[in-house]
Design a protein around this motif. Structure first.
Motif, PDB file in Angstrom:
ATOM      1  N   LYS A 434      34.843  40.744  46.412  1.00 47.17           N
ATOM      2  CA  LYS A 434      34.082  41.951  46.075  1.00 47.17           C
ATOM      3  C   LYS A 434      35.026  43.049  45.557  1.00 47.17           C
ATOM      4  N   LYS A 435      36.140  43.170  46.232  1.00 48.99           N
ATOM      5  CA  LYS A 435      37.130  44.187  45.885  1.00 48.99           C
ATOM      6  C   LYS A 435      37.710  43.920  44.491  1.00 48.99           C
ATOM      7  N   ILE A 436      38.059  42.646  44.251  1.00 45.91           N
ATOM      8  CA  ILE A 436      38.614  42.269  42.936  1.00 45.91           C
ATOM      9  C   ILE A 436      37.609  42.567  41.839  1.00 45.91           C
ATOM     10  N   LYS A 437      36.349  42.260  42.120  1.00 47.39           N
ATOM     11  CA  LYS A 437      35.306  42.458  41.115  1.00 47.39           C
ATOM     12  C   LYS A 437      35.149  43.944  40.784  1.00 47.39           C
ATOM     13  N   GLU A 438      35.170  44.766  41.828  1.00 46.34           N
ATOM     14  CA  GLU A 438      35.034  46.211  41.608  1.00 46.34           C
ATOM     15  C   GLU A 438      36.195  46.750  40.769  1.00 46.34           C
ATOM     16  N   GLU A 439      37.380  46.206  41.020  1.00 47.46           N
ATOM     17  CA  GLU A 439      38.571  46.734  40.349  1.00 47.46           C
ATOM     18  C   GLU A 439      38.779  46.173  38.951  1.00 47.46           C
ATOM     19  N   THR A 440      38.339  44.915  38.725  1.00 51.51           N
ATOM     20  CA  THR A 440      38.690  44.262  37.445  1.00 51.51           C
ATOM     21  C   THR A 440      37.497  43.727  36.659  1.00 51.51           C
ATOM     22  N   LYS A 441      36.299  43.767  37.247  1.00 56.26           N
ATOM     23  CA  LYS A 441      35.094  43.151  36.679  1.00 56.26           C
ATOM     24  C   LYS A 441      35.173  41.612  36.669  1.00 56.26           C
ATOM     25  N   ALA A 442      36.295  41.049  37.101  1.00 56.48           N
ATOM     26  CA  ALA A 442      36.400  39.583  37.148  1.00 56.48           C
ATOM     27  C   ALA A 442      35.996  39.089  38.528  1.00 56.48           C
ATOM     28  N   LYS A 443      35.439  37.885  38.562  1.00 58.33           N
ATOM     29  CA  LYS A 443      35.146  37.263  39.854  1.00 58.33           C
ATOM     30  C   LYS A 443      35.527  35.786  39.771  1.00 58.33           C
ATOM     31  N   SER A 444      35.391  35.081  40.901  1.00 60.69           N
ATOM     32  CA  SER A 444      35.737  33.664  40.876  1.00 60.69           C
ATOM     33  C   SER A 444      34.731  32.922  40.017  1.00 60.69           C
ATOM     34  N   SER A 445      35.235  31.938  39.283  1.00 59.53           N
ATOM     35  CA  SER A 445      34.345  31.073  38.509  1.00 59.53           C
ATOM     36  C   SER A 445      34.085  29.811  39.330  1.00 59.53           C
ATOM     37  N   CYS A 446      35.149  29.080  39.647  1.00 58.86           N
ATOM     38  CA  CYS A 446      35.001  27.912  40.521  1.00 58.86           C
ATOM     39  C   CYS A 446      36.370  27.392  40.914  1.00 58.86           C
ATOM     40  N   SER A 447      36.373  26.483  41.876  1.00 55.43           N
ATOM     41  CA  SER A 447      37.577  25.742  42.236  1.00 55.43           C
ATOM     42  C   SER A 447      37.356  24.310  41.762  1.00 55.43           C
ATOM     43  N   PRO A 448      37.982  23.924  40.636  1.00 50.91           N
ATOM     44  CA  PRO A 448      37.685  22.626  40.020  1.00 50.91           C
ATOM     45  C   PRO A 448      37.876  21.456  40.980  1.00 50.91           C
ATOM     46  N   ILE A 449      36.914  20.531  40.966  1.00 50.20           N
ATOM     47  CA  ILE A 449      36.942  19.420  41.925  1.00 50.20           C
ATOM     48  C   ILE A 449      38.095  18.459  41.693  1.00 50.20           C
ATOM     49  N   ASP A 450      38.580  18.365  40.446  1.00 46.45           N
ATOM     50  CA  ASP A 450      39.634  17.375  40.191  1.00 46.45           C
ATOM     51  C   ASP A 450      41.038  17.976  40.282  1.00 46.45           C
ATOM     52  N   TRP A 451      41.146  19.202  40.781  1.00 38.45           N
ATOM     53  CA  TRP A 451      42.479  19.770  41.009  1.00 38.45           C
ATOM     54  C   TRP A 451      42.908  19.471  42.430  1.00 38.45           C
TER      55      TRP A 451
END
Lengths: 475, 475
Positions: A434-451
């Motif tokens: 939430k904090k990152i989103k407020e500060e940068t407008k970016a949020k998590s997209s996903c954690s890729p399953i094959d990584w």
């Protein structure tokens, strides 16, 4: 359209380009009620191509189509706590029916978990009744404040699959099957590369244990959640009392999944592949794969067009001859350029005499001359080539726009300079997200399953972290 | 179903038989909101067969599919006076969206004329923009007080075709094309005979000049309006200002049609063909054309079933093998009897050894033995025979139950003794129709288009009359 506006360049946040193109290419129009849209024939025909392919995969898996009512009693939604919290702010509520005030208000379905699982509790008794595998094609309503045609509208079209299983393993396999089917569809038909991964806690579907998503990137560098598949665990089973007697006669709650792909996918298609000249449609989804445009509506040319059209139709290529008398050759060529037909055939006197066809590839803008004799083979080859070229472009674009950040400063620097994906080690934490989103407008997209897991450092807290995540600004 | 109720006999008003059969055959279930229904996989699969066939005809005519929003501003409906009068009592009204009270309430579409024609006014400018030929698959809502699964529900599935033309002749031809397409579908696929005719003034669609209907008769002697096609004249064109410049640059209102066929058709199918043993589905619409039932789940039998199933699947026959371990041979045979599979294959040791198949025809209850060697030809022949036998039964039943009345006394006498159709000379008059309905519960069904004019006497008033009409009690 009365006065056709010129297409602006596809730059910046591209919203002007996007909304103008949708009108120019005759894909869609705005509905009279705020946030709704009209799917015009050309736009709907793309969706029909998607439906045909996906419905086939769904049926082959043994999933059967059904139709449940659009009206759900408000009390049903309230049975699963996090589900109602997630959807309450977006509900459309019917308070009057047949001239009378209803005793209990009903909502127009935002998704059908609650009404379907209320039935499951009546349908399931023994392990022999499982699995239940159903799917529904229809529309759902989520009253949105900020809307964008296809990408986010108050009513949208989708399919929603819902299943119930005897074991968690089986449900997990189903969740993964759905996402594999979707990602194959995106790659093979939409020619759109992307990442398959788990959503963060904050972004998981309201009522699910985990959500898998296909995450694609638009040329703006913003990412689009393109479809989702949920492991619902036993959350809804407990809320709706969906139980069965297992082989040892023990009462057990079922394990459930739900998964959906919507007309948002067409918004992604437009954004991902369109250019300054208009749409670019991948052959496998193009309602018109080849536009045949004669210079003039003269018999000799029209006969030649008909001959070509008949040959191609007989091998199931989707062809349309455009000889509309109210528009010039140049105007008609431009129409199919804007509408994104993968191949445009130009037929003039020269072509008729030489028994050739001048062909414009919409993806690369290259012009080639085909021999009438080799038409069928050459067309098949060209359509395949366009389909794979477009996928490769998409793949390269995403790879080039996925960057790594070791810490929050690097993260912010990349965002300021590039947009696109940022790969980080991170310990999934809703408060921090939430904090990152407020500060940068970016949020998590996903954690890729094959990584694979690794020994990393959380880019925000500096603590040890094993999972890698993609962050980005998103639609 | 927990406790399966036995199927009552199909007699009297047959409502108990009908609702029990729908549950036993797993076609549908009741929805939680009053008057709504759930289409279960087996019931929905019949609708998918209808869709596939009808959608093909619609596309071959050059009609393109679209999707318009389900929400229509109340003010749109009010633009066409008789339209809003017809639909106002049945509307579902959304008053709240996204947690707020809406400034203008919106209705859930009861039909889409108003929202579509509001767009037509933006799409049509010149004669070159005509005709507009569009179709929509979806659901509509009409809040009904008395409901009956499939036959009359608050939400139902249908297609609605909408067209705009430069001339009245063209619109009339379109109205007739739609009804011809529907009546062919009813005869060839549903195996349901009926009359095509014009509805009376009182029964014409709200906003139309004329309504054509396909009128079928159920075994109870009550008739069912099975689909309709409307000549809308210029009524909506004037209300929504849908105008074009003709070839002489004169502003002219378009001529319009609309036409629809709904899931009510499946209710008709059940009522028309079902018997005391359950459903009887005509092969062309049956989701399972052949149920293969082995005596036991033994390898030898299962292998033989699989061999037969593979052969038939390869020629596109829809086959299902039922070897479910939790039910006896007799129970499984009965399941497909109730579900109305046109052919039921019984496979035991005897059949495997002799390389034969014992086959039960669901329509006639006859049992025949087929030779494995002639399977493909024999099955094709049998399915064709069942399809035509069922249509012939339907045709004969309607003919035998169409009687003539010269005056109102004869009319009432026939109604008391027989129900079914009554053929009369009549001068279409809404006040008189209302009176007849109050006194006898019968109303006009239609005036068949292929019946010539004659010199007759109005059965009610005794005045001269030229048109003949069918009257009947109806669903």
């Amino acid at each position: 359209m009365t006065s056709k506006k010129l297409l602006p360049e596809k730059t910046g946040d591209m919203s002007d380009w996007y909304t103008t193109l949708i009108q120019l290419a005759d894909l869609a129009d705005y509905g009279p009620v705020k946030g709704t849209m009209i799917f015009k024939p050309y736009g709907y025909a793309i969706w029909e191509q998607v439906q045909k392919t996906l419905d086939k995969s769904i049926k082959e898996k043994g999933v059967e189509n059904v139709y449940f009512p659009m009206f759900i009693p408000m009390s049903f939604l309230e049975k699963e706590k996090s589900h109602v919290e997630g959807f309450a702010p977006e509900l459309a509520v019917v308070t009057h029916g047949g001239g009378e005030k209803l005793q209990e208000p009903v909502v127009v379905r935002p998704t059908s978990e609650t009404i379907m699982y209320s039935s499951f509790s009546k349908w399931v008794h023994s392990w022999r009744d499982l699995p239940i595998l159903i799917n529904q094609w229809g529309s759902v309503v989520r009253w949105e404040k900020r809307t964008m045609p296809f990408i986010r509208t108050s009513e949208f079209l989708w399919q929603e699959g819902h299943t119930a299983h005897a074991t968690h393993e089986e449900a997990k396999a189903m969740q993964e099957w759905a996402m594999k089917t979707y990602s194959d569809l995106y790659k093979e038909y939409f020619a759109m590369s992307g990442y398959v991964g788990y959503k963060s806690k904050a972004e998981t579907f309201a009522g699910a244990d985990t959500t898998l998503s296909y995450e694609t990137m638009m040329p703006s560098g913003k990412v689009l959640q393109s479809c989702t598949s949920h492991d619902l665990g036993q959350n809804f089973a407990k809320a709706f009392d969906v139980k069965f007697q297992d082989q040892n006669s023990i009462d057990t709650y079922v394990w459930q999944t739900s998964w959906g792909l919507s007309t948002r996918s067409i918004g992604g298609l437009i954004l991902a592949h369109g250019d300054n000249n208009g749409l670019r449609l991948p052959p496998k989804l193009a309602p018109v794969q080849i536009a045949i445009v004669p210079v003039r509506a003269e018999d000799k040319m029209l006969d030649y067009c008909k001959e070509i059209s008949d040959v191609l139709t007989s091998i199931n290529v989707r062809v349309k001859t455009d000889a509309r008398g109210d528009s010039s050759f140049g105007f008609r060529l431009n129409r199919w350029e804007v509408k994104g037909a993968p191949l445009i055939f130009k037929i003039g006197e020269k072509e008729v005499e030489a028994q050739t066809i001048t062909v414009k590839r919409r993806d690369t803008q290259e012009e080639v001359t085909l021999d009438r004799k080799n038409l069928v083979d050459d067309v098949k080859k060209l359509l395949d080539e366009i389909q794979s070229t477009m996928l490769l472009q998409s793949k390269t674009f995403i790879e080039e726009n996925t960057r790594e950040a070791k810490n929050y400063d690097e993260f912010k620097k990349i965002l300021a300079e590039h947009k696109g994906y940022i790969k980080v080690y991170w310990n999934d934490n809703p408060d921090i997200e939430k904090k990152i989103k407020e500060e940068t407008k970016a949020k998590s997209s996903c954690s890729p399953i094959d990584w694979p897991e690794g020994n990393g450092v959380d880019f925000f807290t500096g603590e040890p972290a094993t999972r890698q995540w993609l962050f980005a600004q998103s639609y």
